[in-house]
Design a protein around this motif. Sequence first.
Motif, mmCIF file in Angstrom:
data_model
loop_
_atom_site.group_PDB
_atom_site.id
_atom_site.type_symbol
_atom_site.label_atom_id
_atom_site.label_comp_id
_atom_site.label_asym_id
_atom_site.label_seq_id
_atom_site.Cartn_x
_atom_site.Cartn_y
_atom_site.Cartn_z
ATOM 1 N N ARG A 64 24.253 32.105 53.254
ATOM 2 C CA ARG A 64 23.460 31.029 53.255
ATOM 3 C C ARG A 64 23.885 29.844 52.215
ATOM 4 O O ARG A 64 24.607 30.317 51.137
ATOM 5 C CB ARG A 64 21.941 30.912 53.114
ATOM 6 N N PRO A 65 23.712 28.535 52.232
ATOM 7 C CA PRO A 65 24.175 27.703 51.308
ATOM 8 C C PRO A 65 23.389 27.717 50.142
ATOM 9 O O PRO A 65 22.392 28.199 50.083
ATOM 10 C CB PRO A 65 23.968 26.153 52.024
ATOM 11 N N LYS A 94 24.720 22.756 45.475
ATOM 12 C CA LYS A 94 26.231 22.414 45.013
ATOM 13 C C LYS A 94 26.354 22.449 43.626
ATOM 14 O O LYS A 94 27.498 22.815 43.180
ATOM 15 C CB LYS A 94 26.323 21.008 45.560
ATOM 16 N N GLN A 130 24.068 21.232 49.534
ATOM 17 C CA GLN A 130 24.090 22.385 49.409
ATOM 18 C C GLN A 130 25.475 22.792 50.075
ATOM 19 O O GLN A 130 25.960 22.007 50.790
ATOM 20 C CB GLN A 130 23.198 23.170 50.084
ATOM 21 N N ARG A 131 26.338 23.975 49.528
ATOM 22 C CA ARG A 131 27.225 24.369 50.264
ATOM 23 C C ARG A 131 27.354 26.034 50.472
ATOM 24 O O ARG A 131 26.901 26.585 49.634
ATOM 25 C CB ARG A 131 28.729 24.074 49.460
ATOM 26 N N THR A 132 28.250 26.490 51.368
ATOM 27 C CA THR A 132 28.417 27.669 51.620
ATOM 28 C C THR A 132 29.573 28.206 50.737
ATOM 29 O O THR A 132 30.528 27.314 51.041
ATOM 30 C CB THR A 132 28.492 28.157 52.939
#
Length: 113
Positions: free
Chosen positions: A69-70, A73, A48-50
């Motif tokens: 929030r993330p 991806k 996951q990414r922000t």
Amino acid sequence: MNKILTCIVCPLGCTLEVTKDESGKVSVSGNTCPRGAVYGETELTNPQRTVTSTVRCTDGTIISVKTDRPIAKDKMEECMKIINNCNPHLPISVGDVIIDDVFGAKLVATSNS
């Protein structure tokens, strides 16, 4: 499955070895803190990414934004398409919600206009 990662949770940058066995159990080694273990497992199973970006307002002003929030991806490209099609109206303040739901996250302003 075996993967070598550099932890990005803190400035130490530990080299993590993340292993997933046949039963699906994930183990992490090389981490200095518990957060590194969580990062390694998440990065292998559900990265996951922000998202941080900018949006152009209706008057042409550009403001910075980020997800609160993330997100997954593999949804980042789709997320950017949604963000790029957004044209909010002024005035905007830090923390204002620009898009209410982008793959489970809110897109919020990180600058004032």
